[in-house]
Design an enzyme around this catalytic site. Structure first.
Site, PDB file in Angstrom:
ATOM      1  N   ASP A 150       2.935   2.774 -35.139  1.00  0.00           N
ATOM      2  CA  ASP A 150       2.773   2.731 -33.681  1.00  0.00           C
ATOM      3  C   ASP A 150       1.746   3.752 -33.241  1.00  0.00           C
ATOM      4  O   ASP A 150       1.741   4.901 -33.705  1.00  0.00           O
ATOM      5  CB  ASP A 150       4.105   3.034 -32.990  1.00  0.00           C
ATOM      6  CG  ASP A 150       3.943   3.124 -31.480  1.00  0.00           C
ATOM      7  OD1 ASP A 150       3.772   2.068 -30.844  1.00  0.00           O
ATOM      8  OD2 ASP A 150       3.959   4.250 -30.934  1.00  0.00           O
ATOM      9  N   TYR A 188      -2.758   8.954 -27.204  1.00  0.00           N
ATOM     10  CA  TYR A 188      -2.573   9.936 -28.262  1.00  0.00           C
ATOM     11  C   TYR A 188      -3.929  10.468 -28.741  1.00  0.00           C
ATOM     12  O   TYR A 188      -4.647   9.795 -29.489  1.00  0.00           O
ATOM     13  CB  TYR A 188      -1.814   9.331 -29.447  1.00  0.00           C
ATOM     14  CG  TYR A 188      -0.450   8.774 -29.120  1.00  0.00           C
ATOM     15  CD1 TYR A 188       0.254   9.162 -27.983  1.00  0.00           C
ATOM     16  CD2 TYR A 188       0.160   7.852 -29.966  1.00  0.00           C
ATOM     17  CE1 TYR A 188       1.508   8.642 -27.694  1.00  0.00           C
ATOM     18  CE2 TYR A 188       1.411   7.329 -29.687  1.00  0.00           C
ATOM     19  CZ  TYR A 188       2.076   7.728 -28.551  1.00  0.00           C
ATOM     20  OH  TYR A 188       3.321   7.208 -28.272  1.00  0.00           O
ATOM     21  N   LYS A 235      -0.546   0.409 -27.047  1.00  0.00           N
ATOM     22  CA  LYS A 235      -0.083   0.420 -25.657  1.00  0.00           C
ATOM     23  C   LYS A 235      -1.239   0.212 -24.691  1.00  0.00           C
ATOM     24  O   LYS A 235      -2.407   0.405 -25.044  1.00  0.00           O
ATOM     25  CB  LYS A 235       0.633   1.743 -25.364  1.00  0.00           C
ATOM     26  CG  LYS A 235       1.758   2.010 -26.379  1.00  0.00           C
ATOM     27  CD  LYS A 235       2.430   3.342 -26.170  1.00  0.00           C
ATOM     28  CE  LYS A 235       3.467   3.594 -27.255  1.00  0.00           C
ATOM     29  NZ  LYS A 235       2.854   3.940 -28.552  1.00  0.00           N
TER      30      LYS A 235
END
Length: 338
Positions: free
Chosen positions: A54, A59, A85
């Site tokens: 993931d 990030y 995401k």
């Protein structure tokens, strides 16, 4: 259950490993991780049979996706599951103009929230470019919770349930992604989203753990009824369930309050009686729930990763869980490992 055990992902035609590799640390959160260590952790996870990874644009301002793609691009694409995401579009910027906190020496982009249809489509395509992969399997709408957005959360939620939902549901209908969902820090927001739209899955950070089981009241039963999968991250409550009730132990990113320290000490006493490591109990508890196919964990070193994998596979006697319940340290209705 072993870390490499394959588990069906809710109602979707996907299987994930019970242990997932989370990539926030390789985005250089709080401090840097070098390229060699980042790649070594992903290769170690792969060699251990882990097949669920993931990531997110947030990030490391794109760095996590770049590093994850670099380490996975030569793997058989049908052999692993990847989630990322949407909700932030990354805009190129000079390094000197970027406020990286809490990231360190990250990507040369400034993230801008955007839950519109066009913004989500842009974010999705940009992620594939950074990953250098032809698809992601699961896509979450990121950070539409009160924890992240504060007073503007109701408005943000509405934007996500219209623009972002339209984009992701179209991508799902076209077969571009297999599962769509929401990734947040609050189960209440997940439940509101599931009541509003036909989501397949959720990534819930820190709200279903040995210390917190309020999600059993209504959210997790609703997920079971609807066939929605819940990936749980933050199963250590940001630290204390890994370190124990030590001085300076963190609970939800802040120093643990006295009541939490006391509860953890009582759990540790039961752990000592049965010779069960506290982190092993924390990891294995989460995936015992039938709606939870995978625990998502991020690590900073290969040694940390190997330790997590060992804890995940540590034998725990059934009497341990029964004792926690009898002492009021675990809800009676909480599913536990068989």
């Amino acid at each position: 259950m072993t870390p490499d055990a394959k588990v069906k992902f809710g109602r979707v035609d996907l299987e994930v490993t019970a242990f997932g590799f989370g990539t926030a640390p390789i985005g250089n959160i709080f401090r840097e991780i070098d390229e060699t260590t980042s790649d070594a952790m992903i290769q170690t996870a792969w060699d251990a049979g882990i097949r669920y990874f993931d990531t997110a644009p947030m990030y490391g301002h794109g760095l996590s996706e770049l590093r994850a793609g670099h380490s996975l691009r030569w793997k058989d694409r049908d052999a692993f599951v990847l989630s990322s995401k949407v909700g932030r579009v990354l805009k190129p910027a000079r390094k000197a103009d970027i406020d990286y906190a809490p990231w360190t020496n990250a990507g040369r982009f400034i993230p801008q929230f955007d839950y519109s249809y066009d913004g989500v489509m842009r974010s999705f395509e940009d992620s594939l470019q950074r990953l250098n992969l032809e698809r992601m399997d699961i896509c979450f709408i990121h950070d539409i919770d009160v924890f992240t957005r504060g007073a503007e959360q109701p408005e943000v939620f509405e934007q996500a349930m219209t623009g972002a939902w339209k984009a992701l549901s179209q991508l799902r209908d076209e077969g571009v992604v297999k599962a769509i969902g929401v990734g947040v820090n609050e189960w209440e927001v997940c439940q509101a989203a599931l009541e509003r739209r036909d989501f397949d899955c959720f990534l819930l950070a820190g709200r279903y753990t040995l210390l917190e089981q309020e999600a059993l009241d209504s959210f997790l039963p609703l997920c079971e009824a609807r066939g929605a999968a819940v990936v749980v991250g933050g199963g250590f409550n940001s630290g204390i369930l890994a370190t124990g009730a030590t001085e300076g132990a963190k609970y939800n990113y802040a120093p643990a309050p006295a009541a939490i320290l006391d509860r953890v000490r009582r759990i540790e006493a039961v752990c000592a009686e049965y010779n069960v490591p506290l982190p092993a109990a924390a990891l294995q508890f989460v995936v015992a729930h039938p709606a939870v196919p995978s625990f998502m964990a991020g690590t900073r070193t290969v040694a940390q990763l190997r330790q997590n994998l060992d804890w995940f596979a540590t034998p725990i006697p059934p009497d341990f869980w029964a004792d926690l319940k009898s002492k009021g340290l675990l809800r009676e209705d909480a599913p536990v490992p068989a």
